[in-house]
Write an enzyme that holds these catalytic residues in place. Structure first.
Site, short mmCIF file in Angstrom:
data_model
loop_
_atom_site.label_atom_id
_atom_site.label_comp_id
_atom_site.label_asym_id
_atom_site.label_seq_id
_atom_site.Cartn_x
_atom_site.Cartn_y
_atom_site.Cartn_z
N SER A 157 59.05 35.73 33.69
CA SER A 157 59.73 37.09 34.18
C SER A 157 58.83 38.15 33.96
O SER A 157 58.12 38.71 33.24
CB SER A 157 60.90 36.90 33.26
OG SER A 157 61.85 38.35 32.47
N TYR A 170 64.18 35.96 24.49
CA TYR A 170 63.70 35.40 25.68
C TYR A 170 62.09 36.15 25.73
O TYR A 170 61.82 35.08 26.66
CB TYR A 170 64.70 35.68 26.86
CG TYR A 170 64.25 35.80 27.69
CD1 TYR A 170 64.73 34.78 28.96
CD2 TYR A 170 64.09 36.73 28.84
CE1 TYR A 170 65.03 34.40 29.98
CE2 TYR A 170 64.03 36.69 30.81
CZ TYR A 170 64.64 35.81 30.93
OH TYR A 170 64.35 35.45 32.02
N1 LIG Z 1 67.97 36.42 37.29
C1 LIG Z 1 67.58 37.19 36.08
O1 LIG Z 1 67.35 37.92 36.39
C2 LIG Z 1 65.87 35.87 36.21
C3 LIG Z 1 64.65 37.04 36.15
C4 LIG Z 1 63.78 36.79 35.73
C5 LIG Z 1 63.46 35.11 35.63
N2 LIG Z 1 64.20 34.46 35.32
C6 LIG Z 1 64.42 32.76 35.29
O2 LIG Z 1 64.37 32.68 36.30
C7 LIG Z 1 64.48 30.56 36.50
C8 LIG Z 1 65.47 30.54 37.00
O3 LIG Z 1 66.80 31.57 36.48
P1 LIG Z 1 67.96 31.50 38.41
O4 LIG Z 1 68.14 33.19 38.02
O5 LIG Z 1 67.78 30.89 38.60
O6 LIG Z 1 69.37 31.12 36.71
P2 LIG Z 1 70.33 30.70 36.70
O7 LIG Z 1 70.89 30.54 35.72
O8 LIG Z 1 71.06 30.72 38.13
O9 LIG Z 1 69.37 28.70 36.70
C9 LIG Z 1 69.29 27.90 36.41
C10 LIG Z 1 69.11 26.63 36.16
O10 LIG Z 1 68.03 25.64 34.80
C11 LIG Z 1 69.29 25.06 34.88
N3 LIG Z 1 68.91 24.86 32.90
C12 LIG Z 1 68.91 25.78 31.79
N4 LIG Z 1 68.10 25.01 30.67
C13 LIG Z 1 68.17 23.74 30.97
C14 LIG Z 1 67.07 22.73 30.25
N5 LIG Z 1 67.06 22.90 29.27
N6 LIG Z 1 67.14 21.55 31.23
C15 LIG Z 1 67.75 21.83 32.46
N7 LIG Z 1 67.73 22.98 33.12
C16 LIG Z 1 68.12 23.58 32.77
C17 LIG Z 1 70.49 25.22 34.54
O11 LIG Z 1 71.33 24.06 34.71
C18 LIG Z 1 70.00 26.02 35.51
O12 LIG Z 1 71.04 25.74 37.09
C19 LIG Z 1 65.04 30.91 34.82
O13 LIG Z 1 63.55 30.38 34.30
C20 LIG Z 1 64.96 32.65 33.96
O14 LIG Z 1 64.56 32.47 33.28
C21 LIG Z 1 65.30 35.12 36.17
#
Ligand SMILES: NC(=O)c1ccc[n+]([C@@H]2O[C@H](COP(=O)([O-])OP(=O)(O)OC[C@H]3O[C@@H](n4cnc5c(N)ncnc54)[C@H](O)[C@@H]3O)[C@@H](O)[C@H]2O)c1
Length: 279
Positions: A157, A170
């Site tokens: 991130s 985080y």
């Molecule tokens: N959305 C943002 O602004 C953002 C920004 C930077 C980084 N990220 C990172 O991107 C990645 C994807 O996030 P996203 O934005 O698609 O959010 P999201 O919440 O839509 O998707 C994350 C998915 O991971 C799954 N998950 C969470 N914990 C889990 C576990 N212990 N075992 C198996 N599955 C699990 C959730 O059920 C969910 O479907 C994450 O690592 C997040 O930290 C997100």
């Protein structure tokens, strides 16, 4: 994005594939002909105050991937559980004989001042975002080493590149995975495996499109909704867009997935210009 069949015959594991960025990445690889192992549906987490991916979400990913003509195997597994992760990898090898790509994307978010982060919250955050990534990397390396081929992309991130108030736990995990990925990249550089990292800024997914996040961005407003904070999100970024779409991150991920093998240990920031203020 190219729809050529550059990944035909490849097998890819994507964690967090039920929705959001993981689903978008799975679809992009499927369009290039990869077989997808879609991992999601974690056990309930006491400290997570928004809904995580469900079996119905995962089934929808399967439907969308299959609509491209690719094979998709759903795996309901929690990345915090090493045995469950090992099981996913073992079944993939039994069934397909190889694992070419791992996208360690699953993650949770949470916010609050460090002094108020509970032990449970810390454990769930670290367990998913750091230990969960470790479980996945460790599980695929022996097979990739044997194949003398592998493409691993870890999702960190922009929070892994800077300090952000109320995101210390985080951000600790997101800085942590960068150190893990860079070190592993050096361990496996001679055996055809690349390990790279993507660092998105805010992405329009269920993780952030929710009231608690809006409150973080507009603490002075009583009950801020998405519309109320759109302008503030825009003002945070040098490129005046409020946030990325999942597909914007997918393009960066696919750069590493399709790389011939000369790029490893890299961190690609997809920051709507915010990288220009760092380093
Ligand atoms: N959305 C943002 O602004 C953002 C920004 C930077 C980084 N990220 C990172 O991107 C990645 C994807 O996030 P996203 O934005 O698609 O959010 P999201 O919440 O839509 O998707 C994350 C998915 O991971 C799954 N998950 C969470 N914990 C889990 C576990 N212990 N075992 C198996 N599955 C699990 C959730 O059920 C969910 O479907 C994450 O690592 C997040 O930290 C997100």
């Amino acid at each position: 994005m190219t729809d050529s069949l550059e990944l035909k015959g490849s097998v890819a594991i994507v964690t967090g594939a039920a929705r959001g960025q993981g689903r978008s990445h799975a679809l992009a690889m499927a369009r290039q002909g990869a077989t997808i192992i879609a991992v999601d549906v974690p056990q309930k987490m006491a400290s997570v105050d928004y809904a995580l991916g469900t079996q119905a979400d995962l089934d929808e990913t399967v439907r969308l991937v299959e609509a491209t003509g690719a094979v998709c195997i759903p795996e309901a597994a929690d990345v915090r559980d090493a045995a469950a992760v090992n099981g996913v990898v073992e079944r993939a090898i039994e069934r397909f004989g190889r694992i070419d790509i791992l996208l360690a994307n699953a993650g949770i978010s949470g916010m609050g001042p460090l002094e108020q982060v509970s032990d449970v919250e810390w454990e769930e955050m670290v367990g998913t975002n750091l230990t969960g990534v470790f479980h996945c990397l460790r599980a695929v390396i022996p097979t990739m080493r044997e194949q003398r081929f592998g493409r691993i992309v870890v999702t960190s991130s922009m929070g892994g590149r800077m300090g952000i108030p109320n995101l210390a736990h985080y951000n600790a995990t997101k800085w942590g995975v960068i150190g893990m990925a860079k070190s592993l990249a050096l361990e496996v550089a001679t055996v055809g495996i690349t390990v790279n990292v993507v660092c998105p800024c805010t992405v329009a997914t269920p993780m952030v499109l929710r009231d608690e996040m809006y409150k973080l961005f507009a603490p002075d407003l009583e009950d801020p909704d998405q519309k109320a904070v759109l302008d503030r999100f825009r003002r945070v970024n040098p490129i005046p867009e409020p946030w990325l779409q999942a597909e914007d991150v997918t393009r960066a991920v696919m750069y590493f997935v399709n790389d011939p093998g000369t790029t490893t240990g890299e961190v690609l920031e997809i920051g709507l210009g915010s990288s220009a203020r760092l380093h």
